[in-house]
Write a protein that holds these residues in place. Structure first.
Motif, PDB file in Angstrom:
ATOM      1  N   VAL A   1      42.201  66.407  19.211  1.00  0.00           N
ATOM      2  CA  VAL A   1      41.592  66.946  18.130  1.00  0.00           C
ATOM      3  C   VAL A   1      40.230  67.346  18.426  1.00  0.00           C
ATOM      4  O   VAL A   1      40.058  68.576  17.464  1.00  0.00           O
ATOM      5  CB  VAL A   1      41.579  65.596  16.975  1.00  0.00           C
ATOM      6  N   GLU A   2      39.415  67.275  19.349  1.00  0.00           N
ATOM      7  CA  GLU A   2      38.294  67.866  19.316  1.00  0.00           C
ATOM      8  C   GLU A   2      38.362  69.315  19.708  1.00  0.00           C
ATOM      9  O   GLU A   2      37.643  70.220  19.410  1.00  0.00           O
ATOM     10  CB  GLU A   2      37.346  67.165  20.256  1.00  0.00           C
ATOM     11  N   ASN A   3      39.382  69.531  20.498  1.00  0.00           N
ATOM     12  CA  ASN A   3      39.681  71.151  20.787  1.00  0.00           C
ATOM     13  C   ASN A   3      40.005  71.797  19.427  1.00  0.00           C
ATOM     14  O   ASN A   3      39.484  72.969  19.413  1.00  0.00           O
ATOM     15  CB  ASN A   3      40.907  71.084  21.860  1.00  0.00           C
ATOM     16  N   ILE A   4      40.814  71.279  18.644  1.00  0.00           N
ATOM     17  CA  ILE A   4      41.018  71.780  17.415  1.00  0.00           C
ATOM     18  C   ILE A   4      39.760  72.086  16.430  1.00  0.00           C
ATOM     19  O   ILE A   4      39.614  73.128  16.024  1.00  0.00           O
ATOM     20  CB  ILE A   4      41.985  70.841  16.658  1.00  0.00           C
ATOM     21  N   LEU A   5      38.930  71.005  16.744  1.00  0.00           N
ATOM     22  CA  LEU A   5      37.427  71.159  15.732  1.00  0.00           C
ATOM     23  C   LEU A   5      36.645  72.465  16.435  1.00  0.00           C
ATOM     24  O   LEU A   5      36.101  73.203  15.731  1.00  0.00           O
ATOM     25  CB  LEU A   5      36.874  69.777  15.809  1.00  0.00           C
ATOM     26  N   VAL A   6      36.619  72.199  17.972  1.00  0.00           N
ATOM     27  CA  VAL A   6      35.744  73.348  18.403  1.00  0.00           C
ATOM     28  C   VAL A   6      36.283  74.500  18.086  1.00  0.00           C
ATOM     29  O   VAL A   6      35.380  75.636  17.602  1.00  0.00           O
ATOM     30  CB  VAL A   6      35.968  73.026  20.175  1.00  0.00           C
ATOM     31  N   ARG A   7      37.485  75.018  17.992  1.00  0.00           N
ATOM     32  CA  ARG A   7      38.075  76.237  17.794  1.00  0.00           C
ATOM     33  C   ARG A   7      38.112  76.580  16.144  1.00  0.00           C
ATOM     34  O   ARG A   7      37.763  77.701  15.926  1.00  0.00           O
ATOM     35  CB  ARG A   7      39.607  76.192  18.097  1.00  0.00           C
TER      36      ARG A   7
ATOM     37  N   LEU B   1      34.056  62.252  15.219  1.00  0.00           N
ATOM     38  CA  LEU B   1      33.644  63.793  15.673  1.00  0.00           C
ATOM     39  C   LEU B   1      32.926  64.632  14.658  1.00  0.00           C
ATOM     40  O   LEU B   1      32.359  65.647  14.644  1.00  0.00           O
ATOM     41  CB  LEU B   1      34.857  64.440  16.370  1.00  0.00           C
ATOM     42  N   LEU B   2      33.131  64.400  13.425  1.00  0.00           N
ATOM     43  CA  LEU B   2      32.963  65.105  12.348  1.00  0.00           C
ATOM     44  C   LEU B   2      31.306  65.288  12.209  1.00  0.00           C
ATOM     45  O   LEU B   2      31.041  66.348  11.823  1.00  0.00           O
ATOM     46  CB  LEU B   2      33.643  64.751  10.907  1.00  0.00           C
ATOM     47  N   GLU B   3      30.885  63.974  12.585  1.00  0.00           N
ATOM     48  CA  GLU B   3      29.254  63.841  12.546  1.00  0.00           C
ATOM     49  C   GLU B   3      28.785  65.117  13.729  1.00  0.00           C
ATOM     50  O   GLU B   3      27.822  65.786  13.338  1.00  0.00           O
ATOM     51  CB  GLU B   3      28.794  62.772  12.925  1.00  0.00           C
ATOM     52  N   LYS B   4      29.356  65.014  14.735  1.00  0.00           N
ATOM     53  CA  LYS B   4      29.044  65.774  15.916  1.00  0.00           C
ATOM     54  C   LYS B   4      28.981  67.381  15.436  1.00  0.00           C
ATOM     55  O   LYS B   4      28.206  68.311  15.858  1.00  0.00           O
ATOM     56  CB  LYS B   4      29.924  65.549  17.190  1.00  0.00           C
ATOM     57  N   TYR B   5      30.028  67.814  14.627  1.00  0.00           N
ATOM     58  CA  TYR B   5      30.383  69.259  14.370  1.00  0.00           C
ATOM     59  C   TYR B   5      29.902  69.444  12.959  1.00  0.00           C
ATOM     60  O   TYR B   5      29.982  70.518  12.348  1.00  0.00           O
ATOM     61  CB  TYR B   5      31.671  69.394  14.684  1.00  0.00           C
TER      62      TYR B   5
ATOM     63  N   CYS C   1      35.545  75.736  14.506  1.00  0.00           N
ATOM     64  CA  CYS C   1      34.024  75.691  14.078  1.00  0.00           C
ATOM     65  C   CYS C   1      33.467  77.218  14.725  1.00  0.00           C
ATOM     66  O   CYS C   1      32.495  77.837  14.719  1.00  0.00           O
ATOM     67  CB  CYS C   1      33.190  74.823  14.876  1.00  0.00           C
ATOM     68  N   GLU C   2      34.611  77.773  15.373  1.00  0.00           N
ATOM     69  CA  GLU C   2      34.239  79.493  15.906  1.00  0.00           C
ATOM     70  C   GLU C   2      33.988  80.193  14.583  1.00  0.00           C
ATOM     71  O   GLU C   2      33.715  81.110  14.628  1.00  0.00           O
ATOM     72  CB  GLU C   2      35.337  79.805  16.852  1.00  0.00           C
TER      73      GLU C   2
END
Length: 290
Positions: free
Chosen positions: A107-113, A143-147, A115-116
């Motif tokens: 899921v982190e990869n999905i969140l990173v993408r 991870l929602l806090e991180k992003y 957030c582009e």
């Protein structure tokens, strides 16, 4: 016609001509738990930004938040990319709540993408079952806090204590309850149980209540019929943690846009100008940074 500025925090667009977007809720074999086959009426044609802008033109909606509509697409980030392209041309939507399975190890990869795209402000997880207490979900949720993302969750009244506990565990993640906890019945017994659930969720200061979607279980709704539900949300969460939305165009099955916004307006007339501004626009602007 209501003159109050209204930031709509929950609307959907869908383009059935889009090559890579799938809309599972519109599949003929899908029977919606609240709407049954009524939802199939919306599947007769795409609902595009020009349709939304036409529906909202008499309701003073300077900003709006799109909440994930595509279900079953190979890549959930494609919807965010598509919406961002629309926003570059029309300014709408001002914020996007994208789709992600927070239980997924990837899921982190999905969140990173996601957030582009700068308009991506939140994540909706459409998990089922007892996910609120599962370790895998907690791992992804953290991870929602991180992003710096807002969580958007559909939680029924009987799971509100689990949502409260999740919020206490992750106090820096704003959580929005979609559709006032999606009440499914209009009986006195259900209303009493739902009220208790809403009060439990309100105990966590980082949970907000999105008041919307009340037509889904009350197709013949009136201002008076939804008023007790609206007021209980506001009384439990206070105007500082309550926000309004239309669930458009799903709730278009039951009323006009203007009728719904006017109902929220009428129900809240007894609140102060500041409180009404918070619920109709400022809470949303702060939460989604728009």
């Amino acid at each position: 016609m209501s003159s109050i500025k209204f930031v709509d925090t929950h609307f959907h667009l869908f383009d059935f001509q889009h090559k890579y977007l799938k809309y599972g809720h519109f599949d003929p074999e899908f029977i919606h738990p609240l709407l049954g086959t009524k939802l199939h009426k919306l599947a007769e044609s795409s609902y595009l930004i020009e349709n939304y802008l036409d529906d909202t033109k008499t309701s003073n909606v300077p900003k709006a938040v799109h909440v994930q509509a595509a279900i079953g697409s190979k890549d959930p980030v494609i919807e965010t990319k598509w919406l961002n392209t629309i926003a570059e041309k029309t300014k709408y939507p001002h914020a996007i709540v994208g789709d992600a399975d927070l239980k997924s190890p990837k899921v982190e990869n999905i969140l990173v993408r996601h957030c582009e795209y700068s308009r991506l402000k939140g994540i909706r997880d459409f998990s089922y079952g007892d996910y609120l207490i599962e370790k895998d979900f907690h791992k992804g949720f953290s991870l929602l806090e991180k992003y710096n993302l807002v969580a958007s969750l559909d939680v029924p009244w009987h799971n509100m204590h689990k949502l409260r506990d999740l919020a206490f565990k992750f106090p820096n993640i704003p959580i929005i309850i979609d559709h006032a906890g999606v009440p499914t019945e209009r009986t006195n017994e259900y209303f009493d149980n739902w009220k208790i659930g809403i009060q439990k969720a309100a105990e966590a200061p980082n949970i907000f209540c999105k008041i919307s979607g009340l037509g889904m279980a009350d197709n013949q709704w009136t201002t008076n019929s939804i008023k007790p539900w609206v007021l209980h949300c506001i009384e439990s969460f206070t105007p500082n943690r309550s926000l309004f939305a239309t669930n458009w165009p799903v709730d278009k099955l039951f009323s006009s846009y203007e009728t719904l916004v006017n109902a929220y307006d009428e129900i809240t007339l007894s609140f102060s100008k500041t409180e009404r501004e918070s619920m109709f626009s400022k809470n949303a602007e702060t939460l989604y940074n728009i």
